[in-house]
Design an enzyme around this catalytic site. Structure first.
Site, PDB file in Angstrom:
ATOM      1  N   GLY A   1       7.038   5.492  -5.442  1.00 32.32           N
ATOM      2  CA  GLY A   1       7.095   4.220  -5.215  1.00 32.32           C
ATOM      3  C   GLY A   1       5.538   3.806  -5.256  1.00 32.32           C
ATOM      4  O   GLY A   1       4.874   4.164  -4.551  1.00 32.32           O
ATOM      5  N   CYS A   2       5.086   3.022  -6.351  1.00 29.10           N
ATOM      6  CA  CYS A   2       3.577   2.794  -6.373  1.00 29.10           C
ATOM      7  C   CYS A   2       3.572   1.604  -5.438  1.00 29.10           C
ATOM      8  O   CYS A   2       4.089   0.774  -5.016  1.00 29.10           O
ATOM      9  CB  CYS A   2       3.471   2.019  -7.745  1.00 29.10           C
ATOM     10  N   VAL A   3       2.215   2.098  -4.609  1.00 27.08           N
ATOM     11  CA  VAL A   3       1.872   1.190  -3.574  1.00 27.08           C
ATOM     12  C   VAL A   3       1.769  -0.302  -4.081  1.00 27.08           C
ATOM     13  O   VAL A   3       1.268  -0.125  -5.254  1.00 27.08           O
ATOM     14  CB  VAL A   3       0.422   1.612  -2.856  1.00 27.08           C
TER      15      VAL A   3
ATOM     16  N   THR B   1       6.299  -0.384  -0.335  1.00 26.45           N
ATOM     17  CA  THR B   1       6.522   0.824  -0.862  1.00 26.45           C
ATOM     18  C   THR B   1       6.437   2.113   0.018  1.00 26.45           C
ATOM     19  O   THR B   1       6.926   3.060  -0.267  1.00 26.45           O
ATOM     20  CB  THR B   1       5.506   1.111  -2.011  1.00 26.45           C
TER      21      THR B   1
END
Lengths: 104, 413
Positions: free
Chosen positions: A102-104, B198
């Site tokens: 999950g890309c920040v 995320t």
């Protein structure tokens, strides 16, 4: 990093149970991992899993849903049927690959 | 005479031009920047336009003003890069040869990639705020909106400034509260992720704020299409989310010429070495800022920290020496949370955002992952910092590599 015994063999897994060593995966193991999350693998599942396995060493990361569709040629809607609710996560789990980042 | 060609005169391209012009001998090196227009937009400001906090005119200045003497600006549309011949061809057939190429054309929202997004409802009941035009159109809609169900929606990751959709939601809650109409607005946050954000710790903190503000969360939602007539988002697994007003973050993609030139991945991002930003398979092409595929936020902050290190690497590289200033993915972002407060996150490739103080441990003045007024003022001051310090490469009091000092690490038993 911990180890878990799946189907009689000891493998390295992360906190969520994703395999962390590409080479510890086998097709027999995949059957067990799939069963853990309530999926029985059909030929259609295997096509997707094999694509992910082949793509990973080339890319150095797990294919996203979009990549599985655009590069692998799989229909996104079918992926949601084959691996319900969270296909990206479930595909990676069964294929013995890291959870897609999950890309920040 | 050698030429460094920089594609894109935005945040990354402008910073690189300024820093390298100081380092490269003018008798030996030309630097040319290509962009399609003259308008440099302060993109972090777009977030505030829909709520009337910034006016569109506050956010635009001429690109040329931020490029130093000795850097040429060419205006034109890029048709393709021909890496085998070390040249770039513009849409009007002009040809620009280079010795070294920097791709810094960023990422853009692509509403054309989701069926049903563009159509009669576009910029009426279906909006976006990542472009100045979009943010301005949304301001007009919000100015006399009477309430209903507002859905804030992310098509897919990665997106530019991944905290902006949450900030937008917090600011919308504050905006409707101040207008005494919050009770007439239902706020829904729809995301393809499995939570508000995320990374787990930040996701928990930010998800908590959504809940406090009465925003419902629809997670794991991968949109297949928008039914504009029925005003409904439809997912690949056939879930439906109705809306009266949709604020969507369209799919983000790198520039199309990157794909045409055979330099991009499936989202037109240039695959690079994540520590040096050198394009994979090339020895004279780098990708800076949002244009590359590095696994961190697409954000000006990443561009800033990485280019501080890139500057030295580039000089080493052209002299045939190894690049030793390795980028760790460091970034920090202010998160506006509404009602005059904000948060701050600081992270890199390996360390997720954690609570604490920044940049001075225990003191701050900024608080990590917690709301404070200081964070809000940091965010509002940043526009001045951007135009006056950041773009032109002046010294800033932040280190390019991340530090664990000041961060609170939970010890797991």
């Amino acid at each position: 990093m911990t180890t878990a015994t799946i189907n009689g063999s000891e493998v390295h897994v992360d906190a969520e149970g994703f395999l962390t060593d590409y080479d510890e995966w086998t097709e027999e193991l995949a059957q067990v991992l799939a069963a853990n999350i309530g999926i029985e693998l059909t030929d259609e599942h295997w096509d997707v899993i094999r694509f992910l396995r082949e793509d990973f060493p080339r890319q150095g990361e797990t294919a996203t849903i979009r990549r599985t569709s655009t590069v692998g040629g799989f229909d996104t809607k079918r992926l949601f049927v084959l691996f319900p609710k969270k296909p990206a996560k479930k595909m990676a789990y069964i294929a013995g690959l890291p959870k897609p980042r999950g890309c920040v | 005479m050698k030429r460094l060609l920089i594609l894109g005169g935005g945040t990354a391209g402008t910073m690189a031009a300024n820093r390298l012009r100081k380092r490269l001998d003018r008798a030996e090196w030309e630097i040319t920047v290509v962009d399609q227009n003259e308008a440099h937009v302060y993109q972090p400001g777009n977030l505030f336009v829909p709520f009337g906090i910034y006016e569109p005119n506050d956010l635009v200045k001429p690109r040329r003003r931020f490029l130093p003497e000795g850097v040429e600006l060419v205006l034109g549309e890029i048709d393709r890069v021909e890496p085998e011949d070390n040249r770039v061809v513009l849409a009007d057939e002009r040809v620009l040869a280079y010795d070294y190429l920097i791709i810094a054309t960023g990422t853009s929202p692509r509403p054309d990639q989701t069926p049903g997004m563009l159509g009669p409802q576009w910029r009426k009941s279906i909006h976006e705020f990542y472009t100045l035009e979009g943010a301005t159109a949304l301001a007009d809609t919000l100015a006399d909106w009477q309430g209903g169900r507002m859905v804030v929606h992310i098509v897919d990751m990665p997106i530019k400034c991944p905290v902006a959709p949450l900030e937008f939601t917090f600011l919308a809650d504050a905006f409707f509260t101040e207008r005494a109409m919050r009770d007439r607005v239902e706020l829904v946050f729809v995301t393809p992720l499995d939570g508000a954000f995320t990374k787990p710790i930040a996701s928990k903190h930010l998800g908590g704020i959504l809940e406090e503000r009465g925003v419902s969360l629809e997670s794991d939602f991968m949109v297949e299409r928008i039914d504009a007539d029925a005003k409904t988002l439809v997912s690949f697994d056939e879930r439906e989310v109705p809306f009266d007003l949709l604020v969507t973050i369209p799919l983000n993609m790198g520039a199309d010429y990157v794909a045409r030139s055979g330099l991009g991945d499936d989202l037109n991002y240039v695959p690079v070495d994540k520590q040096t930003l050198l394009a994979k398979g090339y020895d004279n092409i780098f990708a800076l800022g949002d244009a590359s595929d590095i696994p961190t936020s697409k954000a000006g902050s990443v561009a800033h920290f990485s280019i501080e290190l890139f500057e030295d690497n580039f000089i080493s590289h052209i002299h045939g020496r190894p690049m030793t200033k390795l980028f760790d993915g460091h970034a920090n972002c202010f998160i506006e949370s509404g009602h005059g407060k904000g948060m701050l996150i600081d992270f890199n490739y390996d360390t997720e955002p954690l609570p604490g103080k920044y940049p001075l441990p225990g003191f701050g003045p900024f608080s990590l992952l917690r709301e404070s007024e200081a964070n809000h003022w940091g965010k509002m001051t940043f526009r001045w910092v951007y135009w006056n310090l950041l773009l032109t490469g002046k010294e800033m009091p932040f280190e390019p590599l991340m530090s664990m000092a000041g961060k609170e690490v939970e010890v797991h038993a």
